[in-house]
Design a protein around this motif. Structure first.
Motif, PDB file in Angstrom:
ATOM      1  N   SER A 236       0.810  -1.216   0.000  1.00 40.39           N
ATOM      2  CA  SER A 236       0.000   0.000   0.000  1.00 40.39           C
ATOM      3  C   SER A 236       0.839   1.259   0.000  1.00 40.39           C
ATOM      4  O   SER A 236       1.907   1.329   0.595  1.00 40.39           O
ATOM      5  CB  SER A 236      -0.901  -0.007   1.246  1.00 40.39           C
ATOM      6  OG  SER A 236      -1.427   1.252   1.482  1.00 40.39           O
TER       7      SER A 236
ATOM      8  N   TYR B 148      -0.008   3.713   1.531  1.00 36.90           N
ATOM      9  CA  TYR B 148      -0.069   4.122   2.932  1.00 36.90           C
ATOM     10  C   TYR B 148       1.164   3.624   3.684  1.00 36.90           C
ATOM     11  O   TYR B 148       1.750   4.334   4.491  1.00 36.90           O
ATOM     12  CB  TYR B 148      -1.341   3.566   3.566  1.00 36.90           C
ATOM     13  CG  TYR B 148      -1.494   3.851   5.036  1.00 36.90           C
ATOM     14  CD1 TYR B 148      -2.042   5.052   5.467  1.00 36.90           C
ATOM     15  CD2 TYR B 148      -1.094   2.919   5.993  1.00 36.90           C
ATOM     16  CE1 TYR B 148      -2.195   5.311   6.820  1.00 36.90           C
ATOM     17  CE2 TYR B 148      -1.235   3.167   7.339  1.00 36.90           C
ATOM     18  CZ  TYR B 148      -1.792   4.371   7.740  1.00 36.90           C
ATOM     19  OH  TYR B 148      -1.932   4.624   9.082  1.00 36.90           O
TER      20      TYR B 148
ATOM     21  N   GLN C  72       3.832   6.004   5.585  1.00 36.22           N
ATOM     22  CA  GLN C  72       4.151   5.808   6.991  1.00 36.22           C
ATOM     23  C   GLN C  72       5.638   5.521   7.188  1.00 36.22           C
ATOM     24  O   GLN C  72       6.236   5.913   8.185  1.00 36.22           O
ATOM     25  CB  GLN C  72       3.313   4.664   7.572  1.00 36.22           C
ATOM     26  CG  GLN C  72       1.837   4.977   7.683  1.00 36.22           C
ATOM     27  CD  GLN C  72       1.583   6.056   8.703  1.00 36.22           C
ATOM     28  OE1 GLN C  72       2.271   6.142   9.710  1.00 36.22           O
ATOM     29  NE2 GLN C  72       0.583   6.888   8.457  1.00 36.22           N
TER      30      GLN C  72
ATOM     31  N   GLY D 242      -2.899  -2.971  11.009  1.00 38.18           N
ATOM     32  CA  GLY D 242      -2.264  -1.864  10.313  1.00 38.18           C
ATOM     33  C   GLY D 242      -1.391  -2.340   9.180  1.00 38.18           C
ATOM     34  O   GLY D 242      -1.735  -3.271   8.438  1.00 38.18           O
ATOM     35  N   THR D 243      -0.219  -1.716   9.033  1.00 40.77           N
ATOM     36  CA  THR D 243       0.692  -2.093   7.961  1.00 40.77           C
ATOM     37  C   THR D 243       1.303  -3.473   8.170  1.00 40.77           C
ATOM     38  O   THR D 243       1.927  -4.013   7.254  1.00 40.77           O
ATOM     39  CB  THR D 243       1.811  -1.049   7.831  1.00 40.77           C
ATOM     40  OG1 THR D 243       2.463  -0.898   9.102  1.00 40.77           O
ATOM     41  CG2 THR D 243       1.256   0.299   7.409  1.00 40.77           C
TER      42      THR D 243
ATOM     43  N   CYS E 241      -7.480  -2.007  12.662  1.00 42.40           N
ATOM     44  CA  CYS E 241      -7.146  -0.629  12.316  1.00 42.40           C
ATOM     45  C   CYS E 241      -8.082   0.274  13.124  1.00 42.40           C
ATOM     46  O   CYS E 241      -8.905  -0.202  13.901  1.00 42.40           O
ATOM     47  CB  CYS E 241      -7.287  -0.372  10.821  1.00 42.40           C
ATOM     48  SG  CYS E 241      -8.964  -0.593  10.173  1.00 42.40           S
TER      49      CYS E 241
ATOM     50  N   ASP F 176      -8.665   3.498   7.448  1.00 41.33           N
ATOM     51  CA  ASP F 176      -7.356   2.871   7.237  1.00 41.33           C
ATOM     52  C   ASP F 176      -7.432   1.345   7.170  1.00 41.33           C
ATOM     53  O   ASP F 176      -6.554   0.655   7.672  1.00 41.33           O
ATOM     54  CB  ASP F 176      -6.376   3.299   8.318  1.00 41.33           C
ATOM     55  CG  ASP F 176      -6.928   3.120   9.733  1.00 41.33           C
ATOM     56  OD1 ASP F 176      -8.099   2.734   9.862  1.00 41.33           O
ATOM     57  OD2 ASP F 176      -6.193   3.369  10.697  1.00 41.33           O
TER      58      ASP F 176
ATOM     59  N   LEU G  58      -6.567  -1.323   5.264  1.00 41.16           N
ATOM     60  CA  LEU G  58      -5.690  -1.633   4.148  1.00 41.16           C
ATOM     61  C   LEU G  58      -6.095  -2.937   3.473  1.00 41.16           C
ATOM     62  O   LEU G  58      -6.489  -3.895   4.123  1.00 41.16           O
ATOM     63  CB  LEU G  58      -4.243  -1.726   4.633  1.00 41.16           C
ATOM     64  CG  LEU G  58      -3.705  -0.516   5.402  1.00 41.16           C
ATOM     65  CD1 LEU G  58      -2.266  -0.757   5.813  1.00 41.16           C
ATOM     66  CD2 LEU G  58      -3.834   0.754   4.586  1.00 41.16           C
TER      67      LEU G  58
END
Length: 250
Positions: free
Chosen positions: A6, A8, A12, A97-98, A139, A145, A147
């Motif tokens: 992503s 994103y 980040q 998250g990531t 998230c 967010d 993802l």
């Protein structure tokens, strides 16, 4: 081959850097070759760093014409399951998250291999594959967010993964992936002790990873009537056996 992570994640990564000589590594994934001589490249790590005139830059400033360098480094421990060899081993992936990025690669590989095996099955070469493949993703808000939403939803619809989500800012009570792990302990515990499930944890070290380990200890203490020390000993042995594998950062 194309990078499949992503933007994103890229953003980040960039805004976190404070020092010129302090690179951070993030697990990413590369889309696999869609052919029979498939090569697993989902377990690579990428190193982002930037070059500026000053040693330190503020993440609150707009960076003037930054130069972005990418280097690929193979991950030694955080690797995709050895499918189809381990196709009957339950997999529990935890990546809010990531941290979800490498697990997209896992699922891409699984889908690709299942397509190959389906062709082989049509030629009377039967294979089995466990349905116990879990992904705990979290998230703040699903509209903000979440993802890989479309891709994860498709994998869920195709029965490739059991997707369990935690949206920490959508309700009055804050809920994280470690809380969801406790909610599903009746499903997770038998996989851990009876079927030797493998656990993959990717993401924040200070909060998430510590919380996930605490939840695993709670599950063991409750279901086996053991002490915290005994639970710690058991998870330590799982880590030594690489049944618990982490890629975490702080």
């Amino acid at each position: 081959e194309t990078l499949s992570f992503s933007y994103y994640l890229l953003y980040q990564s960039l805004v976190r850097f404070q020092h010129l000589n302090h690179p951070d590594y993030y697990n990413i994934l590369l889309k696999q070759q869609q052919q029979d001589d498939y090569k697993d490249e989902t377990n690579e790590s990428i190193n982002f760093y930037q070059q500026y005139e000053n040693d330190k830059v503020s993440s609150c400033q707009y960076f003037p014409d930054p130069t972005l360098y990418l280097t690929i480094k193979s991950s030694q421990n955080f690797k995709c399951p050895e499918w189809p060899k381990e196709s009957n081993t339950p997999i529990i992936m935890i990546g809010p998250g990531t941290g979800v990025a490498p697990f997209i690669g896992f699922l891409q590989q699984k889908k690709h291999l299942l397509n190959i095996l389906e062709d082989e099955n049509n030629n009377n070469n039967k294979h089995t594959w466990t349905d116990d493949c879990y992904l705990f993703f979290g998230c703040r808000q699903r509209s903000l967010d979440y993802l890989y939403y479309d891709e994860l939803q498709q994998y869920f619809d195709d029965n490739l993964v059991k997707l369990i989500t935690a949206f920490s800012r959508e309700t009055d009570q804050v809920v994280y992936v470690q809380d969801k792990l406790l909610e599903h302990e009746k499903e997770i515990y038998p996989l851990l002790v009876n079927q030797h499930a493998k656990i993959y944890i990717c993401g924040d070290a200070k909060g998430m990873a510590k919380g996930v380990m605490n939840s695993l200890h709670e599950i063991l203490i409750k279901n086996e009537q053991i002490t915290k020390k005994e639970a710690l000993t058991k998870t330590a042995s799982w880590m030594k056996e690489k049944r618990i594998v982490m890629d975490i950062w702080s």
